[in-house]
Design an enzyme around this catalytic site. Structure first.
Site, PDB file in Angstrom:
ATOM      1  CB  SER A 169       1.014  -1.676 -10.471  1.00 52.67           C
ATOM      2  OG  SER A 169       1.919  -1.310  -9.452  1.00 52.67           O
ATOM      3  CG  ASP A 210      -0.548  -2.436   3.285  1.00 55.68           C
ATOM      4  OD1 ASP A 210       0.638  -2.647   3.637  1.00 55.68           O
ATOM      5  OD2 ASP A 210      -0.885  -1.440   2.614  1.00 55.68           O
TER       6      ASP A 210
END
Lengths: 382, 631
Positions: free
Chosen positions: B327, B351
């Site tokens: 990430s 999401d």
């Protein structure tokens, strides 16, 4: 009795005459041959010592010498006019071989001087240029009027320049300079005007100075400086010079005696049996030995110059003169560099240094001289 | 037929040639006399001089090795110097039978057959005649005494003092400065034999290797006269060597030590860069080793122990360790997406806890399986939301993703002067075709968006990515040498700056990273809470073993060595960045939990004064722009 006496006197002269005619019939010059044999036998003594008593080396050198003598005699059989006819094709072939070497060298990612057909032949084309070069210029100039005109000079310089550049790229500075000299000497003997010679020399100086300040990089300057003064680089080429000077100097007037040199026998002197062999001679035979060698060389050169003056054709004159003068360049450059007078370029000492190719080339040159001298139509005073 | 001869011309030519022959003869005689004069000078006038040299066993040229340049840290603390040390040398030509002399040495110093084999190998590396070859280094007082007592049995053997490289800081700089070692045969072939004629050591890795030419210097020499036993009688001529150039590093020893302390004995890497000028302030790869071991030749067992250790101390994790960036790549992907125009700062993505490509069944999961709901860009960075970046990567496609991320230095060598830096890997369609003979699959683009899959980066590249985010895309290759003999190193091959249409793009990425640290829902808020200044940061994890679809990452099931690597990048102060840091902790599992505190400790060491407050020169003079979390 009287009759017999008469017979004997006659036959004595007769034998003398016949001997002379035998040499003449073989087209061999007696004076040159004698000097060459003296040099060769002397060289074997020095080489025996310089090589550390290596009989194999000695036998190889002796057989090269025999082969060279044979080649010399064969060449002497041809008339100069016949030789002249084959000069242009020989030049073309020689230059082509140099190009082949150049291309091969680049493909092999490294320098090479040899053409090698395994099992058949292995030779350096540059060596043959040492004879082909002066012959070419002599052939070219002999068909023009003397002294050379500007146009003919330019063409001659072009003919010299091509092989010169190809050889210097190998890289072989020594041979390229000898080839350059051999061509230039033809022009000199041919009466190149003094003001052109002086002009060329004076033109080189400002060009060199300009190159030095504006074109060359520092590392190139450094290489030139080291080249001109090898002793400034004692870990590289300077090492040889320092050692060879010590070897020659410690020989004194009469030398330390054959096989008794110390410098040259303790691996101090690299290449002691090739380019630096004069150091061994100087150490073991002293000043006397070196002067004797120089005397023999001078006699050879003197004979060469006499042949030049007596040659009947212009081609013969120019070629003989150039071959003789080039021979002197060998001697001067080699002894000059070993004794620390000149920069180090790889030039062997003629007939003394170990090396078959150079021996054969040199003797071929003397074969040409003999051919020029012995094929005259009427014999002038010898 | 005789060739036609024009009699008149012939006569003229003949006399011309005759005159030239006479000139030639005169020149020949004159030059011959010159030679004779030269020989007379050498053999008669200088006879005594040369004769003495010859009698006393001749002249030697001895190279004098140049003193190797010193290496300092950025404050002038010495990192590599030269220490006198006694070595045993053997001159083969003087020994008579060198094999038996070696036997005597082994006997006198009570050494083993193994040592003798090493001596023999070293003897064979002698290059010039009469060169003394060093075979044993760092002699002790006792060994010197033993040699002295037995000198009569050891012709050609000498004890000489030499300067030998020493690294007073030991392990601290082993992976950045590297070390020197004995010249080996392969190196011997490519080295300049003259310049290295007196040198026995050469840079093997790191700065020592990269700046070998500058550090080495130029050899000097002396011509000496020696007696038959090789003892120098007098120096005839001397040219001094030119010492090597001194190098000042960009590294700071205090920061280096702080970074090592922050790692606390864990295996990992720390890189700190000044984003304003590319100076590498700290470069740590742990565990490390003592470079002094390698200088005079490390013993076989000691080397085998280092080489075979499971912790791999010889492995340079900063330059050679390649990990999926995880990430930590998301801020760079965000800037790329903004520049490519596939998203705006206001783009919102929902999401549900996973992402599905149209017409595919496969679910690409968010790390938080319950989903984060509606997300903006900054929130997505703050929450490290995977779904948002799957969508972003999908919209960009592999070609643009490859193009933009390559500009951040992924997949290329980024450093200016580091030896053997790995390139990492930024995959592309062409790369996959060449490597696997397969087409590119859309799913592979998605996982690139969260820094997984084929992509690999070194800790140095991650630190450089952080520096680029900090300085708005200005490329300065990270470098270790601040000055070489007072000259800064020059980048011959600069990388073009990353130009974006709107400089605010950088601010959006930065704001997301600041929220990671300082927002109430930021993934690394526990570390941010304790900071005395604003940090912009981003965590990441690099998978060590793959997890199958539907399987859950269960730390208890995995062996310690198979746990994920923890990553974190950041820069601070966020308003005016002074330091960019990347941290990789092997098997550390949690970027925000394990790596983030290390990053903060390194930043604290650099930014805070003794009073625990920002050093005055680092206090930003303007508050953060556009930072409020609710755009």
């Amino acid at each position: 009795m009287g009759n017999g006496n008469f017979d004997r006197t006659l036959s004595d002269q007769d034998v003398m005459r016949r001997r002379a005619t035998l040499l003449q019939r073989l087209h061999v010059d007696g004076i040159l041959l004698t000097l060459l044999l003296v040099l060769a036998s002397g060289s074997l003594f020095v080489l025996y010592s310089a090589s550390g008593r290596d009989w194999d080396l000695l036998i190889k050198q002796a057989s090269s010498f025999g082969l060279g003598l044979l080649g010399m005699v064969v060449i002497a059989q041809f008339e100069p006019r016949f030789l002249a006819r084959w000069v242009p094709p020989a030049y073309v072939v020689g230059v082509s071989l140099l190009v082949v070497v150049d291309v091969m060298g680049h493909n092999a990612m490294g320098a090479t001087r040899w053409i090698n057909i395994p099992g058949v032949i292995r030779f350096q084309p540059a060596e043959f240029m040492k004879i082909i070069m002066p012959a070419t210029i002599a052939w070219y100039m002999s068909k023009r009027s003397l002294p050379p005109r500007l146009k003919h000079l330019a063409i001659s310089l072009l003919l010299i320049g091509i092989p010169f550049v190809l050889i210097i790229r190998q890289p072989d500075l020594g041979t390229s300079l000898l080839v350059l000299a051999s061509g230039a000497f033809v022009l000199f003997i041919g009466g190149l005007r003094w003001r052109w010679i002086i002009g060329a020399v004076t033109a080189v100086i400002p060009v060199a100075v300009a190159m030095w300040f504006f074109v060359m990089h520092d590392y190139q300057k450094q290489r030139v400086l080291t080249f001109l003064d090898p002793e400034s680089d004692p870990l590289g080429t300077g090492w040889n010079i320092i050692q060879s000077k010590a070897a020659i100097g410690s020989g004194g007037v009469f030398g330390k005696g054959w096989l008794l040199g110390t410098q040259s026998h303790l691996d101090f002197l690299p290449e002691s049996h090739t380019d630096f062999i004069i150091a061994v001679l100087g150490e073991e035979f002293g000043l006397v030995g070196v002067c004797l060698l120089l005397l023999i060389y001078l006699l050879l050169i003197g004979r060469g110059l006499v042949i030049t003056a007596q040659a009947q054709t212009l081609f013969g004159k120019l070629l003989a003169g150039s071959l003789t003068m080039t021979f002197f360049v060998y001697v001067f450059v080699n002894i000059g560099m070993v004794s620390g007078l000149l920069p180090v370029v790889g030039v062997p000492l003629p007939f003394i240094s170990y090396g078959g190719t150079s021996l054969v080339t040199l003797l071929s040159g003397f074969g040409v001289l003999m051919s020029i001298h012995t094929h005259r139509k009427w014999i002038a005073q010898v | 037929m005789p060739q036609p001869i024009r009699l008149k011309d012939h006569e003229k030519d003949a006399s011309l040639v005759r005159r030239r022959v006479i000139v030639g003869a005169v020149v020949v005689v004159l030059l011959t006399l010159t030679l004779v004069a030269r020989l007379y000078y050498l053999q008669v006038i200088q006879y005594d001089y040369h004769s003495t040299l010859s009698e006393n066993n001749r002249v030697h040229v001895q190279p004098i090795p140049p003193t190797r340049g010193l290496i300092y840290d950025r404050n002038g603390v010495i990192v590599a110097d030269n220490r006198p040390s006694f070595s045993l040398t053997v001159t083969r030509e003087r020994t008579g039978d060198w094999q038996s002399v070696l036997d005597t040495i082994v006997e006198v110093l009570q050494l083993s057959e193994e040592d003798r084999a090493i001596f023999e190998k070293r003897m064979k590396q002698g290059r010039r005649p009469f060169e003394p070859v060093p075979i044993l280094f760092e002699l002790s007082e006792e060994q010197i005494a033993r040699i002295a007592v037995n000198q009569f049995r050891l012709p050609g053997v000498e004890v000489v003092a030499q300067l030998v490289r020493h690294y007073p800081q030991g392990e601290h700089f082993a992976h950045s400065v590297g070390y020197v070692g004995r010249i080996n045969e392969a190196e011997l072939k490519r080295l300049d034999p003259v310049n290295y004629s007196g040198t026995h050591h050469i840079g093997k890795t790191g700065i020592e290797r990269f700046y070998e030419n500058e550090l080495h210097g130029q050899v000097g020499y002396e011509e000496v006269e020696t007696n038959a036993r090789g003892r120098v009688l007098r120096v005839l001529k001397r040219t001094d060597p030119t010492p090597g150039k001194d190098i000042h590093l960009t590294l700071d020893i205090k920061l280096q030590e702080a970074a090592e302390a922050a790692l606390g004995g864990r295996r990992g890497a720390v890189v700190a860069i000044d984003p304003a000028n590319g100076d590498v302030l700290a470069m740590v790869s742990q565990p490390s080793f003592d470079p002094n071991l390698f200088v005079t030749g490390i013993g076989f067992n000691a080397y085998a122990a280092l080489r075979d250790s499971e912790d791999r101390p010889l492995f340079n994790r900063v330059l050679r360790g390649q990990y999926p960036p995880g990430s930590t790549i998301k801020p760079a992907v965000a800037v790329s997406g903004l520049e490519a125009g596939v998203i705006t700062p206001d783009t919102r993505v929902f999401d549900p806890g996973y992402y599905q490509l149209p017409n595919y069944d496969h679910k690409y999961r968010n790390w938080n399986h319950s989903g984060d709901g509606w997300l903006s860009l900054e929130t997505a960075i703050m929450r490290s939301n995977d779904t948002y970046f799957y969508e972003l990567a999908h919209r960009m496609g592999i070609d643009r993703l490859h193009d933009y991320l390559s500009r951040f230095g992924i997949g290329r060598k980024v450093s200016l002067d580091m030896f053997e830096e790995a390139e990492g890997l930024m995959p592309s369609r062409e790369w996959k075709r060449a490597r696997y003979r397969q087409a590119w699959f859309p799913g592979e683009t998605l996982i690139l968006g969260i820094g997984q899959g084929y992509m690999q980066a070194t800790p140095l590249q991650l630190a450089q990515t952080a520096a680029l985010l900090a300085n708005h895309g200005k490329w300065i290759r990270p470098h270790l040498a601040k000055t070489i003999e007072d000259q800064p190193p020059v980048d011959e091959n600069p990388i073009p700056d990353i130009l974006v249409r709107d400089p605010k793009f950088w601010d959006y990425a930065r704001n997301g990273m600041v929220q990671v640290m300082h927002s109430a829902r930021g993934t690394a808020r526990r570390v941010g809470e304790t900071a005395a200044y604003h940090i912009a940061g981003k965590s990441g994890t690099a998978q060590v073993v793959a997890i199958r679809q539907g399987e859950k990452y269960d730390r208890n099931k995995l062996q310690e060595r198979h746990r994920d690597h923890a990553l974190f990048i950041g820069f601070a102060p966020a308003e005016k960045p002074r330091i960019a840091v990347s941290v990789m902790i092997e098997n550390g599992e949690s970027g925000s939990g394990v790596a983030a505190p290390v990053v903060k400790q390194v930043m604290d060491a650099w930014l805070l004064g003794a009073d625990g407050q920002l050093k005055p020169e680092y206090v930003p003079n303007a508050p953060l722009e556009n930072l409020d979390g609710q755009r």
